[in-house]
Design a protein around this motif. Structure first.
Motif: not given
Length: 401
Positions: A57-61, A80-86, A98-103, A112-116
């Motif tokens: 992820v990049r930026g804040t969720g 882009g801020d606020g974006t993520a790739v699986e 900037q970070a990796v969020l565990r699935v 359809g956005r990813i939160a955590g």
């Protein structure tokens, strides 16, 4: 010659006579010895990799998914801020992440956005985290085992430069020896012929069945021919018996006839003092060696651990092993001006060494129960509580004491 001095001398001789190194494919390097340092040509890892399955992820969720990256692919940057790739475990981290969020710690919102909440500690391995490019991972002289092979493969090696394992041969002397059946009628069973090749293999030698000849007739011509034939292919020829000067002890005259030079001739150690190592010129200019082991079985094994082991370490480009120490649990007598190698059983829990019984130079019962030899220096004796060096008996690759 003193025991420690003799070991140092034969080790140096072996090191000087080591065969030239060769490059071999990784699977064939097992059991050999590194002839050059193992360095990593890239960082380890070569690029930042995710440690978990989840979302880069990049930026804040919450973050908008914009793609997926699997192991083996090169991902586009996250711009882009606020974006993520699986992202999969082991996959390359995209630039800009900037970070990796565990699935398992993520949720999907109604749109359809990813939160955590990503954990504070990074969930990826940084490039060069294990080792920067050019780092020496293992020094020259390291024995190659499956762990070393795996490490080399992870660095990108296809081959390793290694020392060749020395080839050894055995020639057993003695008309009194039987090669089958029980002893009797003045003849004894050959206990060294079946055992010595296994000892040599544990020290890294190649010993083929054809390299073992037993027994050799008790005549000078037979001794000379047996040793000469073995030296055609062997780096080391071990002989048993004939190291003294009795009526049928032909080893010393045979060595003279072969043009051998003594490296060590008798050692101030008990048991086994009439041991020797001689150097014989090889057809390629590189010396070969003859190790004369006494005929008494335990004395022969003392000669192996005292002289043959350091010689073979040198021939393989390995360091001379540093002897471990143990605390004596019982008294061990000294042998006057000689070093005493006393068979002991080790208590691994308490770190203590205990002498075993049946330890005459012609006996093998104690050896079969022992883990090594406690070293009692000249002029001394071992008392309970003393810390003494121990020469461990060799193990098969992968075995642990």
């Amino acid at each position: 010659m003193g025991w420690a001095q003799a070991r140092a001398i034969v080790y140096a001789e072996g090191l000087a006579a080591a065969p030239p190194p060769v490059d071999v494919p990784l699977p064939q390097a097992d059991g050999r010895t590194l002839a050059e340092p193992l360095r990593t040509p890239t960082g380890l890892p070569a690029f930042p990799t995710s440690s978990v399955d989840g979302w880069a992820v990049r930026g804040t969720g919450p973050w908008r998914p914009v793609g997926r990256v699997l192991a083996g692919a090169t991902p586009p940057p996250l711009t882009g801020d606020g974006t993520a790739v699986e992202i999969a475990t082991g996959a390359m981290l995209p630039d800009g992440a900037q970070a990796v969020l565990r699935v398992e710690e993520s949720t999907t919102t109604a749109d359809g956005r990813i939160a955590g909440h990503p954990r504070p500690a990074p969930e990826w391995r940084a490039a060069g985290e294990e080792a920067p490019a050019g780092t020496e991972l293992l020094p020259v002289g390291t024995p190659v085992d499956p762990g070393v092979i795996g490490l080399a493969a992870s660095c990108g090696y296809d081959t390793l430069r290694v020392h060749q394992p020395p080839r050894a041969a055995l020639r057993v002397f003695g008309d009194e020896l039987l090669t089958a059946g029980p002893p009797g009628a003045g003849r004894v069973r050959d206990a060294l012929g079946p055992a010595v090749p296994s000892w040599l293999r544990r020290y890294g030698c190649r010993v083929a069945d054809a390299d073992h000849v037993s027994p050799v007739a008790d005549t000078l011509p037979a001794h000379v021919e047996a040793i000469r034939a073995a030296l055609v292919d062997a780096d080391l020829v071990c002989t048993t018996g004939g190291t003294m000067h009795g009526p049928v002890d032909h080893l010393h005259p045979a060595l003279r006839e072969l043009g051998a030079e003594y490296v060590v001739n008798t050692v101030a150690v008990r048991p086994g003092f009439p041991m020797l190592v001689a150097r014989v010129p090889g057809p390629d200019g590189r010396p070969r060696f003859v190790a004369g082991l006494p005929g008494n079985p335990q004395s022969a094994i003392v000669a192996i651990v005292s002289l043959v082991a350091p010689l073979l370490a040198g021939l393989q480009g390995r360091p001379l092993p540093v002897l471990p120490h143990a605390t004596l649990g019982e008294p061990v007598p000294g042998r006057g001006d000689y070093t005493h190698l006393a068979l002991v059983r080790l208590d691994q829990v308490r770190g203590t060494a205990h002498p075993v019984r049946h330890v005459g130079s012609a006996m093998l019962r104690g050896l079969a129960q022992a883990d090594g030899f406690a070293v009692i220096g000249p002029g001394g004796r071992g008392e309970p509580g003393d810390r003494v060096p121990v020469v461990p008996l060799p193990l098969l690759p992968g075995e642990r004491p």
